[in-house]
Design an enzyme around this catalytic site. Sequence first.
Site, PDB file in Angstrom:
ATOM      1  N   ALA A 174       0.561   2.391   7.435  1.00  0.00           N
ATOM      2  CA  ALA A 174       0.903   3.719   7.921  1.00  0.00           C
ATOM      3  C   ALA A 174      -0.332   4.541   8.245  1.00  0.00           C
ATOM      4  CB  ALA A 174       1.751   4.459   6.875  1.00  0.00           C
ATOM      5  N   ASN A 202       0.798  -1.220   0.000  1.00  0.00           N
ATOM      6  CA  ASN A 202       0.000   0.000   0.000  1.00  0.00           C
ATOM      7  C   ASN A 202       0.837   1.280   0.000  1.00  0.00           C
ATOM      8  OD1 ASN A 202      -1.926   1.999   0.405  1.00  0.00           O
ATOM      9  ND2 ASN A 202      -3.140   0.774   1.794  1.00  0.00           N
ATOM     10  N   ASP A 203       1.520   1.550   1.091  1.00  0.00           N
ATOM     11  CA  ASP A 203       2.184   2.838   1.278  1.00  0.00           C
ATOM     12  C   ASP A 203       3.324   3.071   0.281  1.00  0.00           C
ATOM     13  OD1 ASP A 203       0.544   3.329   3.574  1.00  0.00           O
ATOM     14  OD2 ASP A 203       1.814   1.917   4.665  1.00  0.00           O
ATOM     15  N   ILE A 204       3.999   2.013  -0.113  1.00  0.00           N
ATOM     16  CA  ILE A 204       5.146   2.179  -1.005  1.00  0.00           C
ATOM     17  C   ILE A 204       4.734   2.403  -2.458  1.00  0.00           C
ATOM     18  CG2 ILE A 204       6.658   0.833   0.469  1.00  0.00           C
ATOM     19  CD1 ILE A 204       6.240  -1.537  -1.421  1.00  0.00           C
TER      20      ILE A 204
END
Length: 463
Positions: A432, A391-393
Amino acid sequence: MTALAPLAYLVAAVCFIMALRGLSHPETARKGLTYGITGMAIAVVVTLMRPDVSSYGLIILGIAIGGSIGTVIAKKIEMTSLPELIAAFHSLVGLAAVCVAASAFYNPEAYNIGTFGDIKFVSLIEMSLGAAIGAITFTGSIIAWGKLQGTISGNPVTFAGQHKLNAILGGALFLLMAMLCATGASFYFWAIILLAFALGVLMIIPIGGADMPVIVSMLNSYSGWAAAGIGFTLHNNLLIITGALVGSSGAILSYIMCKGMNRSFINVLLGGFGGDAAEGGASRDMGDRQANLGAAEDAAYLMKNASKVIIVPGYGMAVAQAQHAVRELADSLKKLDVEVKYAIHPVAGRMPGHMNVLLAEANVPYDEVFELDEINRDFAQTEVVYVIGANDITNPAAKNDSASPIYGMPVLDVEDSQTVLFVKRSLGSGYAGIDNPLFYADNTMMLLDDAKKMTEGIIKALE
């Protein structure tokens, strides 16, 4: 044997250096582990053959108990559980440093550092540093293990005045160390350990789950410096060298991880970023935008008609233990003359190299795995990108939303591809705690399911 011990320790130290060099790349990792095992075997054998070593019965009993426990854990542990295993092992290194410091403090004659109540000043400095760092490592690693294991919430635990309290406790710790060196009193020795235990807890609880890869690496560094400090107390050059190698390599790796998130090390230590409520949690209001939902058959059709597919593994793959299914999917695509590559972000997963370890377990060819800097330019020439819980990356907000907490963080440019297939259990935000606008992009198809189940469904549809 006493005369040959320094030479043998030097050989062991060289083996440890070669081990670090080997572990720097997946292709040489096994050779690196062999060097490390060889170096440790030499160190243990030479130490046991020293003339001042006695009580072989207790030593053999300790090795048998510890070796048995380690063997059972190694055979039973899943590759997906390596982050918490490493955190747990770091805690044991810290506790060992505390125990050795206590042993040296109460029996200094055995270590040639003076007598009880009259220990050499330099040895008290070394002892207090090793004990303090070891105690911080012990409790800090336990908290990290709990967050990774899910026993403790991965959300940051913060309260008013937290950083001021940590600063005060840190100052008090140095004051107690100075008092111990000045007086040699046992009260100050145990006060140092107890305060360091508390500081280890208070330092880690405000750190959210998104920063766990950095924290695992940081605690690795702490354990190395604790070992080095005790090495000075024991006058053991090999322990000093080994501790310094672990401490410095862990610090460098922590810096690399921070760079991968475009954040400073101090910012990570201050905590308060990221948590574990995201995956099942609700996203913020994205207006009237709707996600394009798809099924395994849709993904299979797009993939088999593509000339190039890039797979982006994330923590979702680890949770679902889908690495073998992903490898099988890649093999199926290659049979259809589709080029397949893997894109790895430096902070994907919950420890440094987490995705590399999982792909290696699934026997993914090393030449198909690329780091962020090597593959980011390829996304624009790729028809399909298959994102598995990363997700965050992959969040484009890191590039175009200056208000986002991850703004400036280097991410994989998956949105530049023709089609993004995104596997997640829900549309909730990632680890995150930040929503990902990529879910609602026109060229994104959301595949809402368990990563392993969805991947196996795509394989079946391809057949």
